[in-house]
Scaffold this motif. Structure first.
Motif, mmCIF file in Angstrom:
data_model
loop_
_atom_site.group_PDB
_atom_site.id
_atom_site.type_symbol
_atom_site.label_atom_id
_atom_site.label_comp_id
_atom_site.label_asym_id
_atom_site.label_seq_id
_atom_site.Cartn_x
_atom_site.Cartn_y
_atom_site.Cartn_z
ATOM 1 N N VAL A 1 48.518 48.959 37.967
ATOM 2 C CA VAL A 1 48.610 47.978 37.161
ATOM 3 C C VAL A 1 47.796 48.290 35.747
ATOM 4 O O VAL A 1 47.849 47.482 34.534
ATOM 5 C CB VAL A 1 46.672 48.019 38.088
ATOM 6 C CG1 VAL A 1 45.660 47.307 36.539
ATOM 7 C CG2 VAL A 1 46.706 47.286 39.256
ATOM 8 N N ASP A 2 47.685 49.478 35.417
ATOM 9 C CA ASP A 2 47.767 50.295 34.104
ATOM 10 C C ASP A 2 48.203 52.007 34.400
ATOM 11 O O ASP A 2 47.731 52.465 34.961
ATOM 12 C CB ASP A 2 46.175 50.101 33.695
ATOM 13 C CG ASP A 2 45.311 50.221 33.998
ATOM 14 O OD1 ASP A 2 45.190 50.709 35.461
ATOM 15 O OD2 ASP A 2 44.201 50.650 33.200
ATOM 16 N N GLU A 3 48.449 52.356 33.017
ATOM 17 C CA GLU A 3 48.695 54.043 32.809
ATOM 18 C C GLU A 3 48.159 54.280 31.654
ATOM 19 O O GLU A 3 47.959 53.441 30.930
ATOM 20 C CB GLU A 3 49.653 54.457 32.767
ATOM 21 C CG GLU A 3 50.417 55.474 33.339
ATOM 22 C CD GLU A 3 49.459 56.418 34.400
ATOM 23 O OE1 GLU A 3 50.417 56.128 35.135
ATOM 24 O OE2 GLU A 3 48.103 56.652 33.909
ATOM 25 N N GLY B 1 41.420 56.221 37.958
ATOM 26 C CA GLY B 1 40.702 56.234 36.999
ATOM 27 C C GLY B 1 39.503 57.129 39.013
ATOM 28 O O GLY B 1 40.907 57.707 39.741
ATOM 29 N N ASN B 2 38.456 56.956 38.932
ATOM 30 C CA ASN B 2 38.103 58.007 39.915
ATOM 31 C C ASN B 2 37.837 56.731 41.185
ATOM 32 O O ASN B 2 37.782 57.867 42.723
ATOM 33 C CB ASN B 2 36.582 58.760 40.108
ATOM 34 C CG ASN B 2 37.385 59.815 38.144
ATOM 35 O OD1 ASN B 2 37.635 61.274 38.898
ATOM 36 N ND2 ASN B 2 36.202 59.866 37.393
ATOM 37 N N THR B 3 37.350 56.144 41.322
ATOM 38 C CA THR B 3 36.910 55.246 42.300
ATOM 39 C C THR B 3 37.740 55.105 44.016
ATOM 40 O O THR B 3 37.684 55.548 45.043
ATOM 41 C CB THR B 3 36.228 54.292 41.961
ATOM 42 O OG1 THR B 3 35.157 53.566 41.399
ATOM 43 C CG2 THR B 3 35.826 53.313 43.028
ATOM 44 N N PRO B 4 39.408 55.072 43.736
ATOM 45 C CA PRO B 4 39.509 55.075 44.651
ATOM 46 C C PRO B 4 40.391 55.795 45.220
ATOM 47 O O PRO B 4 41.153 56.264 46.207
ATOM 48 C CB PRO B 4 41.155 53.917 43.794
ATOM 49 C CG PRO B 4 40.981 53.952 42.590
ATOM 50 C CD PRO B 4 39.649 54.446 42.128
ATOM 51 N N GLY C 1 32.463 47.185 32.115
ATOM 52 C CA GLY C 1 33.105 45.290 32.229
ATOM 53 C C GLY C 1 34.537 45.353 32.009
ATOM 54 O O GLY C 1 34.715 44.138 32.417
ATOM 55 N N HIS C 2 35.085 46.310 32.118
ATOM 56 C CA HIS C 2 36.623 46.485 31.963
ATOM 57 C C HIS C 2 36.908 46.398 33.116
ATOM 58 O O HIS C 2 36.700 46.970 33.552
ATOM 59 C CB HIS C 2 37.536 47.547 30.627
ATOM 60 C CG HIS C 2 37.482 48.795 31.996
ATOM 61 N ND1 HIS C 2 36.815 50.012 30.808
ATOM 62 C CD2 HIS C 2 38.292 49.511 31.885
ATOM 63 C CE1 HIS C 2 37.126 50.681 32.320
ATOM 64 N NE2 HIS C 2 37.844 50.655 32.722
ATOM 65 N N THR C 3 38.162 46.281 32.873
ATOM 66 C CA THR C 3 39.273 46.177 34.652
ATOM 67 C C THR C 3 40.658 46.420 33.703
ATOM 68 O O THR C 3 41.411 45.903 32.582
ATOM 69 C CB THR C 3 38.635 44.904 35.210
ATOM 70 O OG1 THR C 3 39.524 45.377 36.332
ATOM 71 C CG2 THR C 3 39.623 44.233 34.777
ATOM 72 N N ALA C 4 41.390 46.996 34.544
ATOM 73 C CA ALA C 4 42.902 46.914 34.093
ATOM 74 C C ALA C 4 42.833 48.019 33.028
ATOM 75 O O ALA C 4 41.597 48.890 33.195
ATOM 76 C CB ALA C 4 43.693 46.917 34.019
ATOM 77 N N SER C 5 43.181 47.887 31.763
ATOM 78 C CA SER C 5 42.779 49.148 30.605
ATOM 79 C C SER C 5 42.805 47.526 30.003
ATOM 80 O O SER C 5 43.351 47.956 28.842
ATOM 81 C CB SER C 5 44.210 49.273 30.167
ATOM 82 O OG SER C 5 44.273 51.052 31.031
ATOM 83 N N ASP D 1 25.378 53.682 38.127
ATOM 84 C CA ASP D 1 26.205 53.485 36.648
ATOM 85 C C ASP D 1 27.006 52.191 36.622
ATOM 86 O O ASP D 1 27.141 51.245 35.051
ATOM 87 C CB ASP D 1 27.154 54.613 35.830
ATOM 88 C CG ASP D 1 28.672 54.355 37.034
ATOM 89 O OD1 ASP D 1 29.292 54.775 35.922
ATOM 90 O OD2 ASP D 1 27.774 54.444 38.203
ATOM 91 N N LYS D 2 27.730 51.185 37.008
ATOM 92 C CA LYS D 2 28.440 50.317 37.332
ATOM 93 C C LYS D 2 27.268 48.923 38.210
ATOM 94 O O LYS D 2 27.340 47.949 37.534
ATOM 95 C CB LYS D 2 29.261 50.169 38.605
ATOM 96 C CG LYS D 2 30.332 50.698 37.668
ATOM 97 C CD LYS D 2 31.217 51.094 37.814
ATOM 98 C CE LYS D 2 32.233 52.439 37.826
ATOM 99 N NZ LYS D 2 33.464 52.531 38.260
ATOM 100 N N ALA D 3 25.866 49.169 37.886
ATOM 101 C CA ALA D 3 25.151 47.754 38.742
ATOM 102 C C ALA D 3 25.246 47.204 38.025
ATOM 103 O O ALA D 3 24.768 45.689 38.481
ATOM 104 C CB ALA D 3 23.897 48.806 39.243
HETATM 105 C C1 6PG Z 1 41.926 53.694 34.409
HETATM 106 C C2 6PG Z 1 41.789 52.331 35.854
HETATM 107 C C3 6PG Z 1 40.594 51.538 35.288
HETATM 108 C C4 6PG Z 1 39.422 51.907 36.187
HETATM 109 C C5 6PG Z 1 38.027 51.825 35.224
HETATM 110 C C6 6PG Z 1 37.399 52.479 36.659
HETATM 111 O O1 6PG Z 1 43.413 53.987 34.515
HETATM 112 O O2 6PG Z 1 40.281 54.095 34.123
HETATM 113 O O3 6PG Z 1 42.474 51.315 35.873
HETATM 114 O O4 6PG Z 1 40.386 50.171 34.641
HETATM 115 O O5 6PG Z 1 39.442 50.840 36.955
HETATM 116 O O6 6PG Z 1 37.547 51.824 34.765
HETATM 117 O O7 6PG Z 1 37.257 53.384 36.831
HETATM 118 P P1 6PG Z 1 36.646 54.630 37.745
HETATM 119 O O8 6PG Z 1 36.817 54.521 39.091
HETATM 120 O O9 6PG Z 1 36.493 55.953 37.277
HETATM 121 O O10 6PG Z 1 35.315 54.450 37.251
#
Ligand code: 6PG
Length: 240
Positions: free
Chosen positions: A70-72, A42-45, A146-150, A199-201
């Motif tokens: 964690v996911d792909e 994703g973008n955050t990291p 509210g998702h995490t990983a995929s 957007d996540k608050a």
């Molecule tokens: C992915 C991530 C996913 C991500 C969240 C937040 O493959 O997109 O693993 O779980 O952590 O969707 O994504 P953002 O950091 O882009 O908001």
């Protein structure tokens, strides 16, 4: 609320989280050559990985790292959607980590077969606790849904799976993904969420308060033995 660390902005969040991760890597027990870490995309990291790349002098031994995903997304590794490509560009191309210690999920492979392969790899490579692979650190993000990983809302069966790795489908885009399951996420020694942006608050508040938790995968992350920490920025926090 314990283990919730609020930062002025995404840059400060990334800097402090980088220091936290570096401390965990450097602080691993002397008898441990390896530090097993699984990261989300994703973008955050992106800011975090860039910060880690710029902190080489702080890490005593990058080659202690065994890096997993964690996911792909089920795309080729050079696709702009690829989590591997993002981490390659922001971190791996800038540090001297042996390719033998980089264990990407192969988004270009047939998803079912890759989920089996990666689940077997995690089962064989990661030290176990209670007979389940126990990463030293799992870094998670959270979507506004509210998702995490995929693992997405409505697919909490994937979270509860008895396997280590499953195939999932993004509910809006239909994109096929590979993801670690809750069995592995909740067995890590340290789990850290990185959440940024207004957007996540609303979702973050729900998850931190434990409301509706049966529906939101991010709220199902409750490490059995390990620690759970939330690194968030001011924009992601309202009403706490
Ligand atoms: C992915 C991530 C996913 C991500 C969240 C937040 O493959 O997109 O693993 O779980 O952590 O969707 O994504 P953002 O950091 O882009 O908001």
């Amino acid at each position: 609320m314990k283990n919730v660390y609020i930062h002025k902005n995404a840059t400060e969040l990334a800097a402090n989280l980088a220091d936290r991760i570096i401390g965990l890597i450097n602080g691993r027990s002397a008898d441990r050559n390896d530090f097993f870490m699984a990261v989300s995309g994703g973008n955050t990291p992106k800011k975090l990985f860039a910060r880690l790349a710029g902190s080489q002098e702080k890490i005593t031994n990058w080659n202690a790292l065994q890096l997993f995903w964690v996911d792909e997304r089920c795309v080729p590794p050079d696709n702009e959607q690829s989590n591997y490509r993002m981490i390659r560009e922001t971190l791996l191309d800038k540090i001297s980590l042996s390719e033998k210690r980089i264990h990407r999920m192969k988004g270009e492979e047939e998803p079912g077969a890759e989920a089996v392969r990666y689940g077997d790899l995690v089962a064989s490579a990661i030290p176990r606790k209670d007979s389940i692979p126990a990463f030293d650190l799992i870094l998670l993000g959270m979507g506004a849904d509210g998702h995490t990983a995929s693992i997405f809302p409505g697919s909490t069966d994937l979270f509860e799976s008895g396997k280590h790795c499953e195939v999932s489908v993004h509910p809006e885009t239909g994109q096929t993904r590979i993801t670690l399951t809750g069995r592995v996420l909740n067995n890590a020694r340290h789990v850290i969420f990185m959440v940024s942006g207004s957007d996540k608050a609303e979702m973050l508040l729900n998850v931190l308060k434990g409301e509706g938790s049966t529906h939101f995968p991010a709220a199902l992350v409750r490490p059995v033995h390990g620690t759970l920490e939330w690194f968030i920025d001011q924009d992601a926090i309202t009403g706490l």
